[in-house]
Design a protein around this motif. Structure first.
Motif, short mmCIF file in Angstrom:
data_model
loop_
_atom_site.label_atom_id
_atom_site.label_comp_id
_atom_site.label_asym_id
_atom_site.label_seq_id
_atom_site.Cartn_x
_atom_site.Cartn_y
_atom_site.Cartn_z
N ARG A 1 0.86 -1.19 0.00
CA ARG A 1 0.00 0.00 0.00
C ARG A 1 0.89 1.23 0.00
NH1 ARG A 1 -0.20 2.14 5.23
NH2 ARG A 1 0.72 0.80 6.83
N ALA A 2 0.28 2.40 -0.08
CA ALA A 2 1.03 3.65 -0.05
C ALA A 2 1.68 3.83 1.32
CB ALA A 2 0.11 4.82 -0.35
N VAL A 3 2.94 4.32 1.33
CA VAL A 3 3.65 4.54 2.60
C VAL A 3 4.35 5.90 2.55
CG1 VAL A 3 4.01 2.10 3.13
CG2 VAL A 3 5.71 3.33 1.75
N THR A 4 4.49 6.51 3.73
CA THR A 4 5.22 7.76 3.90
C THR A 4 6.44 7.50 4.75
OG1 THR A 4 3.19 9.05 3.75
CG2 THR A 4 5.10 10.13 4.73
N LEU A 5 7.60 8.02 4.32
CA LEU A 5 8.85 7.87 5.05
C LEU A 5 9.27 9.22 5.61
CD1 LEU A 5 8.97 6.00 2.26
CD2 LEU A 5 11.15 5.28 3.26
N GLY A 6 9.73 9.23 6.86
CA GLY A 6 10.17 10.48 7.47
C GLY A 6 10.54 10.29 8.93
N ARG A 7 10.92 11.39 9.60
CA ARG A 7 11.37 11.33 10.98
C ARG A 7 10.22 11.33 11.99
NH1 ARG A 7 13.87 15.39 13.11
NH2 ARG A 7 13.92 16.75 11.29
N GLN A 8 9.05 11.84 11.60
CA GLN A 8 7.93 11.89 12.54
C GLN A 8 7.42 10.50 12.87
OE1 GLN A 8 5.00 14.57 10.90
NE2 GLN A 8 5.66 16.22 12.26
N ASN A 9 6.96 10.33 14.10
CA ASN A 9 6.51 9.02 14.55
C ASN A 9 5.27 8.53 13.82
OD1 ASN A 9 8.55 8.70 16.45
ND2 ASN A 9 7.40 9.73 18.07
N HIS A 10 4.46 9.45 13.28
CA HIS A 10 3.24 9.02 12.61
C HIS A 10 3.51 8.55 11.18
CE1 HIS A 10 3.01 12.57 10.06
NE2 HIS A 10 3.17 13.34 11.12
N CYS A 11 4.73 8.66 10.66
CA CYS A 11 5.06 8.15 9.33
C CYS A 11 4.98 6.62 9.34
CB CYS A 11 6.46 8.60 8.91
SG CYS A 11 6.58 10.37 8.57
N ARG B 1 6.99 9.99 -0.17
CA ARG B 1 5.79 9.15 -0.21
C ARG B 1 5.89 8.22 -1.40
NH1 ARG B 1 0.79 8.41 1.69
NH2 ARG B 1 -0.92 7.82 0.26
N ILE B 2 5.53 6.95 -1.17
CA ILE B 2 5.53 5.94 -2.22
C ILE B 2 4.12 5.39 -2.33
CG2 ILE B 2 6.43 3.69 -2.91
CD1 ILE B 2 8.95 4.39 -1.26
N GLU B 3 3.57 5.38 -3.56
CA GLU B 3 2.20 4.90 -3.74
C GLU B 3 2.04 4.23 -5.09
OE1 GLU B 3 -0.42 8.19 -3.50
OE2 GLU B 3 0.59 9.37 -5.04
N MET B 4 1.02 3.37 -5.16
CA MET B 4 0.71 2.64 -6.39
C MET B 4 -0.43 3.32 -7.12
SD MET B 4 1.07 -0.14 -8.39
CE MET B 4 1.82 -1.52 -7.49
N GLU B 5 -0.25 3.58 -8.41
CA GLU B 5 -1.30 4.13 -9.25
C GLU B 5 -1.32 3.38 -10.57
OE1 GLU B 5 -1.30 8.26 -9.96
OE2 GLU B 5 -1.58 8.85 -7.86
N SER B 6 -2.49 2.81 -10.90
CA SER B 6 -2.68 2.10 -12.18
C SER B 6 -1.60 1.06 -12.42
CB SER B 6 -2.71 3.11 -13.34
OG SER B 6 -3.72 4.06 -13.15
N GLY B 7 -1.28 0.29 -11.37
CA GLY B 7 -0.31 -0.79 -11.50
C GLY B 7 1.14 -0.36 -11.50
N GLN B 8 1.41 0.92 -11.24
CA GLN B 8 2.77 1.45 -11.27
C GLN B 8 3.09 2.14 -9.94
OE1 GLN B 8 5.47 1.89 -13.79
NE2 GLN B 8 6.36 2.44 -11.82
N TRP B 9 4.27 1.83 -9.37
CA TRP B 9 4.71 2.52 -8.15
C TRP B 9 5.27 3.89 -8.51
CZ3 TRP B 9 3.36 1.10 -3.48
CH2 TRP B 9 3.05 -0.24 -3.24
N TRP B 10 4.94 4.89 -7.68
CA TRP B 10 5.43 6.25 -7.86
C TRP B 10 6.10 6.71 -6.58
CZ3 TRP B 10 4.70 9.54 -12.22
CH2 TRP B 10 3.99 8.95 -13.27
N ALA B 11 7.15 7.52 -6.73
CA ALA B 11 7.83 8.12 -5.58
C ALA B 11 7.70 9.63 -5.68
CB ALA B 11 9.31 7.72 -5.58
N GLU B 12 7.35 10.27 -4.56
CA GLU B 12 7.15 11.72 -4.54
C GLU B 12 7.87 12.33 -3.34
OE1 GLU B 12 3.53 15.04 -4.33
OE2 GLU B 12 3.10 12.88 -4.24
N ASP B 13 8.76 13.29 -3.61
CA ASP B 13 9.42 14.01 -2.52
C ASP B 13 8.43 15.00 -1.91
OD1 ASP B 13 12.28 14.75 -1.32
OD2 ASP B 13 11.18 16.61 -1.66
N LEU B 14 8.33 15.01 -0.58
CA LEU B 14 7.35 15.84 0.12
C LEU B 14 7.97 17.17 0.53
CD1 LEU B 14 5.69 13.04 2.28
CD2 LEU B 14 4.95 13.94 0.06
#
Length: 521
Positions: free
Chosen positions: A23-33, A48-61
């Motif tokens: 599933r989509a996941v968020t990476l970071g220093r905060q405990n709620h990540c 943030r890493i998420e799946m869209e239309s069968g493809q994984w995407w990475a997005e810098d926050l």
């Protein structure tokens, strides 16, 4: 065989770990990540890493020190197996890997993912959202909704990828969805082209659907709702049907657990209100009676204009506090309605006339649509319902620019009488609409106890009637009360009626009824 994707995570010291991506996941220093990274160069919410239309995407926050792919700054890019992402100055390296899964592994993984819902201490809305997301992901479908049984009727609680009018957005008719619930027999179509009956329908050609799944939500032999899923793709069944049905049952357990938890909380609130009412409110009302008496005496002893002004302010405050006290007492007590045959034209018109001067002061056009008919109800208790709904409607249009309208209408329908209070005000947001019957919850009012609509619901329940709220932001609100004939009241006090159409208390926000069915302001 389906593919499984994993993320190889390596820190600046060479320590590696592998994490399964489902599933989509968020990476970071905060405990709620979802994935907490402790290096000081990592932002609180970094990637943030998420799946869209069968493809994984990475997005810098918008991290402070950036994310990079192929040594180029990353904003949002597709992430393919074998590609590596560098975070900051090399604090971490992320590499996407894929491998083929066996059917047994896929089934076990799906069950374990869903079982996590049972351990979560979350609100019902969150559990419903997570359940639908999980079922969509496991089945590989694109759209769907979950309906739950409330007050004897199926009510849509959560949906994904569908329009506001569900029946126009799905291939199955709502009668088929209800049939799945009532009979407990799932609809399981993985390739619509193999079904001649469905292929003969123009709607399926228009929607281009390939997969349709509709299953009852069942708990210990009791059906609590239904889930519908569909897709324009032919699903290759990564999860076996018996396994998927077991997963749906796990979702049913999690949903019912959350619902029972909320019901328990409401019961605790009601008990607390009862204790407060019995120990404080009566004494409070007695004190208000003394204040009112002395204020009226002052008015007699000092009849000058200045004294009258101050006495009027005191009496206004006493009246408001008395009304608030009555709200608490009405909500805390369970009462059997003192029914009598009431001619609605005279009864409702008199209530409207009492509020008409206030409506005029606000510049609101208050109209009554007269349809002579009678109903068996408690006129004292029901007057509080209508007064509360009309007051809410006036509040909703008070600040609206332009034409302001509130209408009160009534008519006989099959099995009873229907009363409608409608306005063309600001409408109610979806999140608020879910909570309007909660005690002590208030929206858009500066004054009040937050017990108005809770009390309305309680009086409606006492009458064995139903209340439905339809609203769209910016388009207004309509409240529909349906009062059953006294002779058939017992049919509406619980469970499904023989026709499956018994009374309920619902909050919905479908499109406004057409002018041909219910007149719209």
């Amino acid at each position: 065989m389906p593919e499984r994707h994993q993320m190889l995570l390596r820190d600046r010291h060479g320590f590696e770990r592998t994490l399964l991506l489902t599933r989509a996941v968020t990476l970071g220093r905060q405990n709620h990540c979802d994935i907490v990274l402790t290096d000081s160069m990592i932002s609180r919410a970094h990637l943030r890493i998420e799946m869209e239309s069968g493809q994984w995407w990475a997005e810098d926050l918008k991290s402070s020190h950036g994310s990079f792919m192929d040594d180029k700054p990353l904003t949002r890019l597709p992430w393919k197996p074998g590609n590596t992402i560098r975070l900051a100055d090399g604090a971490y390296f992320l590499t996407l890997k894929s491998e083929t899964q066996g059917a047994t592994e896929v089934n076990m993984q799906a069950i374990l993912q869903t079982a996590h819902l049972l351990a979560e201490d979350a609100e019902l809305d969150d559990i419903l959202d997570q359940s639908l997301e999980r079922l969509l992901a496991i089945s590989g479908t694109d759209r769907g909704f979950i309906m739950l049984l409330e007050g004897g009727e199926l009510v849509t609680k959560v949906q994904r990828g569908l329009g506001k009018e569900l029946e126009r957005s799905i291939q199955l008719s709502m009668s088929s969805v209800h049939s799945v619930f009532e009979r407990g027999e799932p609809i399981w179509i993985h390739n619509v082209t193999d079904n001649e009956k469905l292929m003969s329908q123009q709607s399926i050609l228009d929607l281009q659907l390939k997969t349709i799944l509709c299953l009852p939500l069942t708990l210990q032999g009791k059906r609590i709702g239904v889930v519908y899923l569909d897709s324009k793709r032919i699903i290759t069944e990564p999860v076996d049907r018996p396994i998927f049905e077991a997963i749906v049952s796990l979702c049913a357990i999690a949903i019912e657990r959350a619902r029972l938890s909320e019901d328990n909380l409401r019961n605790q609130v009601l008990a607390t209100v009862g204790q407060v009412a019995s120990s404080i409110v009566h004494d409070f009302k007695n004190a208000l009676f003394v204040v009112r008496g002395h204020a009226e005496l002052l008015e007699v002893l000092n009849p000058d204009t200045k004294s009258k002004h101050h006495v009027a302010k005191i009496l206004e405050a006493v009246h408001r506090l008395s009304e608030m006290s009555m709200d608490v007492l009405d909500y805390a007590k369970v009462r059997e309605p003192r029914r009598e045959k009431v001619e609605l034209t005279a009864f409702l018109s008199s209530l409207a006339e009492a509020i008409r001067p206030h409506a005029g002061d606000l510049g609101v056009e208050l109209s009554c649509e007269d349809a002579p008919c009678a109903a068996n109800l408690d006129p004292v208790r029901f007057a509080r319902v209508i007064e509360n709904l009309l007051a809410n409607a006036l509040d909703a249009v008070a600040e609206k620019p332009g034409e302001r309208k509130v209408s009160l209408a009534w008519e006989r329908v099959t099995g009873g009488v229907q009363i409608r209070v409608a306005d063309n005000g600001k409408g109610i947001p979806r999140k608020v609409l879910r909570r309007i019957f909660e005690p002590f919850f208030s929206y858009g009012k500066k004054k009040g106890t937050g017990l108005g609509m809770a009390t309305v619901k309680k009086i409606i329940e006492e009458h064995g009637a139903s209340i439905e709220v339809k609203s769209e932001e910016g388009e207004g609100t309509m409240v529909i009360l349906t009062i059953p004939d006294h002779t058939s009241t017992s049919e509406h006090t619980g469970g499904l009626s023989s026709t499956g159409q018994n009374r309920s208390l619902r909050q919905t926000n479908p499109p406004t009824p057409s002018p041909g069915s219910v007149k719209r302001l």
